[in-house]
Design an enzyme around this catalytic site. Structure first.
Site, PDB file in Angstrom:
ATOM      1  N   THR A 266      78.661  35.853  90.710  1.00  0.00           N
ATOM      2  CA  THR A 266      77.206  36.021  90.838  1.00  0.00           C
ATOM      3  C   THR A 266      76.517  35.078  89.858  1.00  0.00           C
ATOM      4  O   THR A 266      77.054  34.807  88.782  1.00  0.00           O
ATOM      5  CB  THR A 266      76.844  37.484  90.500  1.00  0.00           C
ATOM      6  OG1 THR A 266      77.306  38.311  91.562  1.00  0.00           O
ATOM      7  CG2 THR A 266      75.356  37.695  90.307  1.00  0.00           C
TER       8      THR A 266
ATOM      9  N   ARG B 110      76.366  47.397 102.388  1.00  0.00           N
ATOM     10  CA  ARG B 110      76.297  47.738 100.958  1.00  0.00           C
ATOM     11  C   ARG B 110      75.358  46.784 100.204  1.00  0.00           C
ATOM     12  O   ARG B 110      75.367  45.576 100.422  1.00  0.00           O
ATOM     13  CB  ARG B 110      77.712  47.655 100.379  1.00  0.00           C
ATOM     14  CG  ARG B 110      77.817  47.917  98.887  1.00  0.00           C
ATOM     15  CD  ARG B 110      77.900  46.629  98.111  1.00  0.00           C
ATOM     16  NE  ARG B 110      78.162  46.874  96.691  1.00  0.00           N
ATOM     17  CZ  ARG B 110      78.034  45.937  95.752  1.00  0.00           C
ATOM     18  NH1 ARG B 110      77.668  44.710  96.082  1.00  0.00           N
ATOM     19  NH2 ARG B 110      78.284  46.203  94.500  1.00  0.00           N
TER      20      ARG B 110
ATOM     21  N   ASP C 290      73.625  45.624  92.690  1.00  0.00           N
ATOM     22  CA  ASP C 290      72.586  45.790  91.661  1.00  0.00           C
ATOM     23  C   ASP C 290      71.637  44.592  91.577  1.00  0.00           C
ATOM     24  O   ASP C 290      70.497  44.735  91.124  1.00  0.00           O
ATOM     25  CB  ASP C 290      73.235  45.993  90.293  1.00  0.00           C
ATOM     26  CG  ASP C 290      74.110  44.800  89.913  1.00  0.00           C
ATOM     27  OD1 ASP C 290      74.903  44.357  90.771  1.00  0.00           O
ATOM     28  OD2 ASP C 290      73.994  44.301  88.781  1.00  0.00           O
TER      29      ASP C 290
ATOM     30  N   GLY D 268      78.542  42.030  87.567  1.00  0.00           N
ATOM     31  CA  GLY D 268      79.643  42.981  87.381  1.00  0.00           C
ATOM     32  C   GLY D 268      79.695  43.936  88.552  1.00  0.00           C
ATOM     33  O   GLY D 268      79.127  43.659  89.609  1.00  0.00           O
TER      34      GLY D 268
ATOM     35  N   GLY E 248      78.493  46.316  90.678  1.00  0.00           N
ATOM     36  CA  GLY E 248      77.092  46.667  90.869  1.00  0.00           C
ATOM     37  C   GLY E 248      76.776  48.147  90.900  1.00  0.00           C
ATOM     38  O   GLY E 248      75.724  48.574  90.418  1.00  0.00           O
TER      39      GLY E 248
END
Ligand code: ASP
Length: 366
Positions: A224, A252, A255, A276, A278
């Site tokens: 990310t 899905r 975060d 990380g 999420g």
């Protein structure tokens, strides 16, 4: 009596003015609060390219050099915007574009594959001055998802758009659309196949066809991208862009596009971008929690970031990291994994680059 009449008339005129200010026509950029801040010479920028199990022994010299090259190009792009008096928002967006255009990172071009072999991307951007924010999720044809998040923030009355609706809005705003095949990378496709094989083995072993998000999948996320910046006007901004997690199902959403979880900026405190697993960042409201600890407990950025990433997140069972910058230009790059691709550049143009955990100092005070 006359005085009373005058007072009512004045109140009436005032309230009419207020209601015209409140009604922002759709498609018009938001009014920026007028700021009487004086331009200072302090500014800074921090980026990440994902946190996970990144070990030196699994990395070749040439791949490491490639990562460093793109991280450097990205941060130099944002730095020169800030040095020339550009806004933190512009710096964040353009910096993220460089990483989105590289197949190395799990965002844009290099987005990971879903269980259905598509690339579904999420992104968010936030302005620390106005607390305005824009986010998108589950888009499959947007070349640079952070650009669409920016358009949502500036040219829609909404904060978050998803899927088909977000893509319809992208067409209206003339955001660059590409064929979904643009996001195919052999590496990411092979990662999907590996994860699906492991998942099948896991499901067979416990005789449960719906086993998912197990530790195998946990280890398959990385890349990310995010950026936080402080501009010369003292304004903060944060942005995050991602393909999410390999093999994700059921539309899905992680975060990254959730304001307060993976992305947050507030001039009173700091700007944060996370990476990380999420689900844990959503449950821990990680980015906002760091800001809240600064605002309500008067912690420094360094203390707040450490408290959340090294204590509260692992207590929930989550792993990952954040990058952050505060209104004074202090920075934090805190992670509880073995590595996080990251870089910083201060107002003097001093560059720091990092990948692994060992022996690296991840905070700095201005
Ligand atoms: N946080 C992202 C998500 O859960 C993944 C990552 O940062 O690698 O969607």
């Amino acid at each position: 009596m006359k005085k009373l009449l005058l007072l009512f008339t004045l109140l009436f005129i005032f309230s009419c003015n207020q209601s015209t200010v409140d009604k922002k026509p759709i498609g018009e950029p938001d009014q920026k609060p007028t700021s009487d801040k004086v331009e200072s010479d302090n500014f800074g920028i921090v980026i990440h390219g994902g946190a996970s199990t990144i070990l030196k022994e699994n990395m070749t010299d040439s791949l490491e050099a490639e990562y460093k090259k793109v991280l450097t190009e990205a941060i130099e792009t944002g730095h020169s915007i800030l040095a020339n008096g550009g806004t933190a928002l512009e710096a964040v967006q353009k910096t993220i574009n460089i990483m989105e255009n590289s197949p190395l990172f799990n965002a844009g071009k290099g987005a990971v594959f879903t269980n259905a072999e598509t690339n579904d991307m999420d992104a968010a951007i936030m302005d620390g001055e106005s607390l305005n924010a824009g986010a998108i999720s589950g888009v499959t044809t947007i070349k640079n998802p952070i650009n669409l998040a920016y358009e949502v923030m500036e040219f829609s009355p909404h904060v978050m758009l998803s899927g088909k609706g977000a893509e319809e809005f992208a067409k209206e705003r003339q955001i660059e659309i590409v064929d979904p095949s643009y996001f195919y990378t052999e590496n990411r496709f092979q990662s999907l196949k590996k994860v699906q094989e492991l998942e099948k083995k896991e499901a067979d072993s416990i005789n449960n066809a719906t086993a998912f998000y197990d530790p195998f999948i946990k280890n398959s996320k990385f890349g990310t991208v995010g950026c936080v910046a402080l501009d010369k006007n003292g304004n903060l901004a944060a942005g995050t862009s991602t393909g999410g997690m390999t093999n994700k199902k059921y539309n899905r959403i992680g975060d990254a596009p959730i304001i307060g979880a993976g992305t947050y900026a507030n001039n009173k405190t700091c700007a944060v971008s996370a990476t990380g697993w999420g689900e844990f960042f959503i449950r821990g409201v990680v980015a906002y929690d760091i800001s809240a600890l600064m605002e309500y407990k008067e912690m420094s950025l360094e203390e707040a970031a450490r408290e959340v990433i090294q204590k509260k997140l692992p207590e929930l069972g989550g792993d990952g990291g954040i990058i952050a910058i505060d209104h004074d230009g202090n920075i934090a790059m805190e992670f509880n994994t073995t590595g996080m691709y990251r870089a910083t550049m201060n107002k003097k143009g001093e560059l720091t680059l990092g990948i692994y955990k060992e022996n690296e100092n991840n905070t700095s005070q201005e």
